[in-house]
Write a protein that holds these residues in place. Structure first.
Motif, mmCIF file in Angstrom:
data_model
loop_
_atom_site.group_PDB
_atom_site.id
_atom_site.type_symbol
_atom_site.label_atom_id
_atom_site.label_comp_id
_atom_site.label_asym_id
_atom_site.label_seq_id
_atom_site.Cartn_x
_atom_site.Cartn_y
_atom_site.Cartn_z
ATOM 1 N N LYS A 18 0.847 -1.191 0.000
ATOM 2 C CA LYS A 18 0.000 0.000 0.000
ATOM 3 C C LYS A 18 0.881 1.237 0.000
ATOM 4 C CE LYS A 18 -3.778 2.262 2.517
ATOM 5 N NZ LYS A 18 -4.704 2.155 3.673
ATOM 6 N N TYR A 40 -2.561 -1.252 -3.364
ATOM 7 C CA TYR A 40 -3.393 -0.068 -3.148
ATOM 8 C C TYR A 40 -2.521 1.167 -3.331
ATOM 9 C CZ TYR A 40 -6.065 -3.756 -0.848
ATOM 10 O OH TYR A 40 -6.713 -4.931 -0.582
ATOM 11 N N ASP A 42 -2.539 5.468 -3.937
ATOM 12 C CA ASP A 42 -3.215 6.768 -3.969
ATOM 13 C C ASP A 42 -2.232 7.824 -4.451
ATOM 14 O OD1 ASP A 42 -4.655 9.081 -3.610
ATOM 15 O OD2 ASP A 42 -5.248 8.647 -1.547
ATOM 16 N N LEU A 61 -4.983 -3.475 -7.033
ATOM 17 C CA LEU A 61 -6.405 -3.699 -6.808
ATOM 18 C C LEU A 61 -7.174 -2.387 -6.838
ATOM 19 C CD1 LEU A 61 -6.274 -6.244 -3.825
ATOM 20 C CD2 LEU A 61 -6.576 -6.753 -6.256
ATOM 21 N N THR A 62 -6.553 -1.331 -6.286
ATOM 22 C CA THR A 62 -7.195 -0.020 -6.201
ATOM 23 C C THR A 62 -6.229 1.062 -6.632
ATOM 24 O OG1 THR A 62 -8.615 -0.722 -4.364
ATOM 25 C CG2 THR A 62 -8.320 1.639 -4.658
ATOM 26 N N LYS A 64 -6.130 5.344 -7.196
ATOM 27 C CA LYS A 64 -6.776 6.651 -7.070
ATOM 28 C C LYS A 64 -5.817 7.709 -7.592
ATOM 29 C CE LYS A 64 -9.426 9.423 -3.777
ATOM 30 N NZ LYS A 64 -9.852 9.564 -2.351
ATOM 31 N N LEU A 81 -7.120 -5.222 -11.138
ATOM 32 C CA LEU A 81 -7.637 -3.909 -10.751
ATOM 33 C C LEU A 81 -9.156 -3.937 -10.629
ATOM 34 C CD1 LEU A 81 -6.727 -0.974 -10.175
ATOM 35 C CD2 LEU A 81 -7.216 -0.481 -12.593
ATOM 36 N N GLN A 82 -9.660 -3.498 -9.460
ATOM 37 C CA GLN A 82 -11.091 -3.550 -9.186
ATOM 38 C C GLN A 82 -11.734 -2.170 -9.071
ATOM 39 O OE1 GLN A 82 -11.618 -6.004 -5.689
ATOM 40 N NE2 GLN A 82 -10.394 -7.656 -6.550
ATOM 41 N N ARG A 83 -10.970 -1.191 -8.596
ATOM 42 C CA ARG A 83 -11.512 0.165 -8.424
ATOM 43 C C ARG A 83 -10.487 1.175 -8.936
ATOM 44 N NH1 ARG A 83 -15.764 -0.107 -4.513
ATOM 45 N NH2 ARG A 83 -15.689 2.154 -4.332
ATOM 46 N N ALA A 84 -10.970 2.149 -9.721
ATOM 47 C CA ALA A 84 -10.082 3.178 -10.253
ATOM 48 C C ALA A 84 -10.815 4.508 -10.292
ATOM 49 C CB ALA A 84 -9.595 2.802 -11.650
ATOM 50 N N SER A 85 -10.119 5.562 -9.879
ATOM 51 C CA SER A 85 -10.715 6.892 -9.866
ATOM 52 C C SER A 85 -9.754 7.894 -10.489
ATOM 53 C CB SER A 85 -11.051 7.312 -8.427
ATOM 54 O OG SER A 85 -11.685 8.576 -8.414
#
Length: 239
Positions: A18, A40, A42, A61-62, A64, A81-85
């Motif tokens: 992370k 993860y 960010d 996986l995530t 941002k 990858l499950q979530r992307a912003s």
């Protein structure tokens, strides 16, 4: 140029799963390519104009990456990858977004004029937020697994490919009339969209609203809730 730098002693790149690098005013993250086990990440609130250094992070996986200077969200296919912003960037296209396990994608407040998302490549995508862009049509958004689609504050005048969204439950088209443009027809809906429960048309101009609303009464879970029109089954449609 503000580059990402780590202490010399931090040589075990496998120790990182992370990484929170938001708000560091970063312009260069090339060193991150060595951290192949990161899950993860960010990168929000920096000054990044490219994510090419993430190509080796195939275990993500995530991701941002909000509030940067990105003009594209394109990445090599990320198998996990499950979530992307990517909200609040300068992204102009949806090309290069093809991650097989991606479930949630946020592209709010960019400069996208045309969508081109492939349901065969985005087999798990269930939530798509693409508010505040420059879309004039829903073409290219026909994703069979999509359950929630947020398209508010665009410039949409044409509803296309929605009949492919057979799992869609929530559709937001709110505020698509900031200009003189209006949605000419609701014929983009199909009786196959049996899961659709909520449609938000508030602040959106529709040509001949009374006649057009009749076209969506074939949807069993949908109810038009207004002073002038109603339907006995299902849930609410707001406008």
């Amino acid at each position: 140029m503000n580059s990402l730098k780590l202490p010399v002693l931090c040589v075990d790149t496998t120790a990182y799963i992370k990484m929170d690098l938001h708000g560091k005013t970063l312009t260069d993250i090339s060193i991150i390519s060595a951290f192949v086990h990161v899950r993860y990440l960010d990168l929000s609130n920096n000054k990044l104009d490219s994510l090419s250094s993430l190509a080796s992070l195939t275990h993500l996986l995530t991701l941002k990456a909000d509030n940067n200077r990105l003009t594209t969200a394109a990445l090599p296919q990320m198998p996990y990858l499950q979530r992307a912003s990517f909200q609040n960037n300068k992204i102009t296209t949806t090309e290069g977004i093809a991650h097989p396990l991606l479930e949630v994608l946020n592209l709010n407040n960019n400069q996208i004029t045309k969508a081109n998302l492939n349901g065969n490549e985005l087999r798990k995508l269930s939530v798509l937020e693409i508010r505040g862009n420059l879309l004039t049509s829903t073409a290219g958004l026909g994703l069979p697994k999509l359950q929630r689609l947020y398209l508010g504050e665009n410039m949409i005048t044409e509803l296309a490919d929605l009949d492919k969204c057979i799992a869609l439950k929530i559709l937001h088209l709110r505020g698509n009339s900031e200009t003189t443009n209006q949605i000419e027809s609701l014929t983009g809906f199909s009786k196959n969209m049996v899961a659709l429960q909520y449609l938000n048309l508030r602040g959106t101009k529709i040509s001949d609203l009374k006649a057009e609303i009749k076209k969506i009464k074939c949807l069993p879970m949908l109810r038009v809730d207004s002073k002038r029109h109603s339907c006995s089954k299902g849930r609410r449609v707001s406008y």
